[in-house]
Design a protein around this motif. Sequence first.
Motif, PDB file in Angstrom:
ATOM      1  N   PRO A   2      19.627  38.411 -36.450  1.00 56.17           N
ATOM      2  CA  PRO A   2      18.434  39.240 -36.323  1.00 56.17           C
ATOM      3  C   PRO A   2      18.863  40.874 -36.664  1.00 56.17           C
ATOM      4  CG  PRO A   2      18.398  38.023 -34.176  1.00 56.17           C
ATOM      5  CD  PRO A   2      19.680  37.369 -35.158  1.00 56.17           C
ATOM      6  N   GLY A   3      20.325  41.158 -36.455  1.00 56.55           N
ATOM      7  CA  GLY A   3      20.728  42.497 -36.642  1.00 56.55           C
ATOM      8  C   GLY A   3      20.709  42.624 -38.286  1.00 56.55           C
ATOM      9  N   ARG A   4      20.593  41.426 -39.143  1.00 54.67           N
ATOM     10  CA  ARG A   4      20.701  41.594 -40.400  1.00 54.67           C
ATOM     11  C   ARG A   4      19.157  41.514 -40.919  1.00 54.67           C
ATOM     12  NH1 ARG A   4      25.382  42.443 -42.098  1.00 54.67           N
ATOM     13  NH2 ARG A   4      27.110  41.570 -41.119  1.00 54.67           N
ATOM     14  N   TYR A   5      18.212  41.694 -40.358  1.00 57.05           N
ATOM     15  CA  TYR A   5      16.841  41.309 -40.711  1.00 57.05           C
ATOM     16  C   TYR A   5      16.398  42.406 -41.803  1.00 57.05           C
ATOM     17  CZ  TYR A   5      11.749  41.457 -40.298  1.00 57.05           C
ATOM     18  OH  TYR A   5      10.188  41.355 -40.540  1.00 57.05           O
ATOM     19  N   PHE A   6      15.752  42.055 -42.695  1.00 53.03           N
ATOM     20  CA  PHE A   6      15.031  42.746 -43.765  1.00 53.03           C
ATOM     21  C   PHE A   6      13.512  42.844 -43.736  1.00 53.03           C
ATOM     22  CE2 PHE A   6      13.036  43.730 -47.701  1.00 53.03           C
ATOM     23  CZ  PHE A   6      13.469  44.838 -48.101  1.00 53.03           C
ATOM     24  N   PRO A   7      12.871  43.825 -43.407  1.00 50.92           N
ATOM     25  CA  PRO A   7      11.414  43.678 -42.945  1.00 50.92           C
ATOM     26  C   PRO A   7      10.559  43.468 -44.126  1.00 50.92           C
ATOM     27  CG  PRO A   7      12.121  45.934 -42.992  1.00 50.92           C
ATOM     28  CD  PRO A   7      13.339  45.225 -43.156  1.00 50.92           C
ATOM     29  N   ALA A   8      10.765  42.224 -44.966  1.00 53.54           N
ATOM     30  CA  ALA A   8      10.046  41.977 -46.039  1.00 53.54           C
ATOM     31  C   ALA A   8       8.539  41.792 -45.556  1.00 53.54           C
ATOM     32  CB  ALA A   8      10.511  40.562 -46.660  1.00 53.54           C
ATOM     33  N   ALA A   9       7.770  41.948 -46.416  1.00 58.01           N
ATOM     34  CA  ALA A   9       6.240  42.097 -46.158  1.00 58.01           C
ATOM     35  C   ALA A   9       5.704  40.659 -45.485  1.00 58.01           C
ATOM     36  CB  ALA A   9       5.267  42.169 -47.413  1.00 58.01           C
ATOM     37  N   GLY A  10       6.094  39.562 -46.258  1.00 59.87           N
ATOM     38  CA  GLY A  10       5.650  38.218 -45.568  1.00 59.87           C
ATOM     39  C   GLY A  10       6.160  37.962 -44.194  1.00 59.87           C
ATOM     40  N   HIS A  11       7.466  38.333 -43.872  1.00 57.10           N
ATOM     41  CA  HIS A  11       8.027  38.431 -42.705  1.00 57.10           C
ATOM     42  C   HIS A  11       7.487  39.441 -41.540  1.00 57.10           C
ATOM     43  CE1 HIS A  11      11.190  36.560 -44.805  1.00 57.10           C
ATOM     44  NE2 HIS A  11      11.372  35.431 -43.745  1.00 57.10           N
ATOM     45  N   GLU A  12       7.101  40.393 -42.216  1.00 56.56           N
ATOM     46  CA  GLU A  12       6.407  41.459 -41.077  1.00 56.56           C
ATOM     47  C   GLU A  12       4.992  40.835 -40.936  1.00 56.56           C
ATOM     48  OE1 GLU A  12       7.666  44.698 -39.972  1.00 56.56           O
ATOM     49  OE2 GLU A  12       9.005  43.206 -39.986  1.00 56.56           O
ATOM     50  N   ALA A  13       4.436  40.432 -41.882  1.00 56.34           N
ATOM     51  CA  ALA A  13       2.978  39.872 -41.319  1.00 56.34           C
ATOM     52  C   ALA A  13       3.031  38.801 -40.399  1.00 56.34           C
ATOM     53  CB  ALA A  13       2.255  39.380 -42.701  1.00 56.34           C
ATOM     54  N   ALA A  14       3.761  37.724 -40.676  1.00 57.33           N
ATOM     55  CA  ALA A  14       4.034  36.702 -39.502  1.00 57.33           C
ATOM     56  C   ALA A  14       4.447  37.308 -38.294  1.00 57.33           C
ATOM     57  CB  ALA A  14       5.019  35.749 -40.266  1.00 57.33           C
ATOM     58  N   LEU A  15       5.463  38.181 -38.122  1.00 58.02           N
ATOM     59  CA  LEU A  15       5.925  38.698 -36.922  1.00 58.02           C
ATOM     60  C   LEU A  15       4.656  39.451 -36.227  1.00 58.02           C
ATOM     61  CD1 LEU A  15       7.957  38.992 -35.008  1.00 58.02           C
ATOM     62  CD2 LEU A  15       9.037  40.849 -36.404  1.00 58.02           C
ATOM     63  N   ALA A  16       3.967  40.289 -37.037  1.00 58.29           N
ATOM     64  CA  ALA A  16       2.729  40.988 -36.516  1.00 58.29           C
ATOM     65  C   ALA A  16       1.664  39.819 -36.054  1.00 58.29           C
ATOM     66  CB  ALA A  16       2.060  41.700 -37.645  1.00 58.29           C
ATOM     67  N   GLU A  17       1.571  38.764 -36.448  1.00 57.39           N
ATOM     68  CA  GLU A  17       0.594  37.914 -36.074  1.00 57.39           C
ATOM     69  C   GLU A  17       1.104  37.146 -34.748  1.00 57.39           C
ATOM     70  OE1 GLU A  17      -2.192  36.352 -37.099  1.00 57.39           O
ATOM     71  OE2 GLU A  17      -2.370  38.067 -38.580  1.00 57.39           O
ATOM     72  N   LEU A  18       2.497  36.958 -34.703  1.00 61.95           N
ATOM     73  CA  LEU A  18       3.081  36.111 -33.669  1.00 61.95           C
ATOM     74  C   LEU A  18       2.882  37.210 -32.067  1.00 61.95           C
ATOM     75  CD1 LEU A  18       6.070  34.727 -35.003  1.00 61.95           C
ATOM     76  CD2 LEU A  18       4.338  33.362 -34.086  1.00 61.95           C
ATOM     77  N   ARG A  19       3.477  38.406 -32.648  1.00 64.19           N
ATOM     78  CA  ARG A  19       3.206  39.424 -31.398  1.00 64.19           C
ATOM     79  C   ARG A  19       1.823  39.556 -31.085  1.00 64.19           C
ATOM     80  NH1 ARG A  19       7.480  43.456 -34.471  1.00 64.19           N
ATOM     81  NH2 ARG A  19       9.330  42.789 -33.362  1.00 64.19           N
ATOM     82  N   ALA A  20       0.594  39.515 -31.862  1.00 63.46           N
ATOM     83  CA  ALA A  20      -0.554  39.714 -31.473  1.00 63.46           C
ATOM     84  C   ALA A  20      -0.867  38.634 -30.841  1.00 63.46           C
ATOM     85  CB  ALA A  20      -1.431  39.792 -32.900  1.00 63.46           C
ATOM     86  N   ALA A  21      -0.495  37.343 -30.976  1.00 64.47           N
ATOM     87  CA  ALA A  21      -0.836  36.067 -30.335  1.00 64.47           C
ATOM     88  C   ALA A  21      -0.495  36.163 -29.091  1.00 64.47           C
ATOM     89  CB  ALA A  21      -0.641  34.878 -31.086  1.00 64.47           C
ATOM     90  N   LEU A  22       1.044  36.703 -28.746  1.00 64.30           N
ATOM     91  CA  LEU A  22       1.402  36.879 -27.583  1.00 64.30           C
ATOM     92  C   LEU A  22       0.711  37.929 -26.612  1.00 64.30           C
ATOM     93  CD1 LEU A  22       4.027  35.499 -25.861  1.00 64.30           C
ATOM     94  CD2 LEU A  22       5.291  37.720 -26.888  1.00 64.30           C
ATOM     95  N   ALA A  23       0.323  39.103 -27.459  1.00 71.23           N
ATOM     96  CA  ALA A  23      -0.437  39.997 -26.595  1.00 71.23           C
ATOM     97  C   ALA A  23      -1.755  39.475 -26.177  1.00 71.23           C
ATOM     98  CB  ALA A  23      -0.372  41.197 -27.267  1.00 71.23           C
TER      99      ALA A  23
END
Length: 127
Positions: free
Chosen positions: A19-40
């Motif tokens: 995780p410390g070497r994560y690069f916020p590519a558009a596809g990954h950011e979109a997927a992470l946003a979806e996961l966070r929204a689902a959790l919320a």
Amino acid sequence: MYQDHFKLTRLPFRHSAEPGRYFPAAGHEAALAELRAALADGESLVLVDGHPGVGKSLLGQLLIRGVPETTRSVLLTNSHFTNRADLLAAALADLGVIPERRDEAGLRQALTEVCLSDYADGGRTVV
């Protein structure tokens, strides 16, 4: 060879997510946003699917880093379970639960009880 040539202090490509070497590519950011929204939103089930090496485990690690302290989490990566009972047992072990019954029905019941107990105490469980 590459380490000496490029004066690297470590191997550049690891087999596990970092995780410390994560690069916020558009596809990954979109997927992470979806996961966070689902959790919320309190979704009970979200599926992340993809080919090996695309970053599913990394997204899982990033997601659970941001959950509140009242949320217990289980992250099973590189898991090749031969049956559902083994999957349930691994999730329970990660939660520190030793079930009375080791058959699939008993394991499912134990995991359900953990989730309901956490919820009754004002928390959540994310697997």
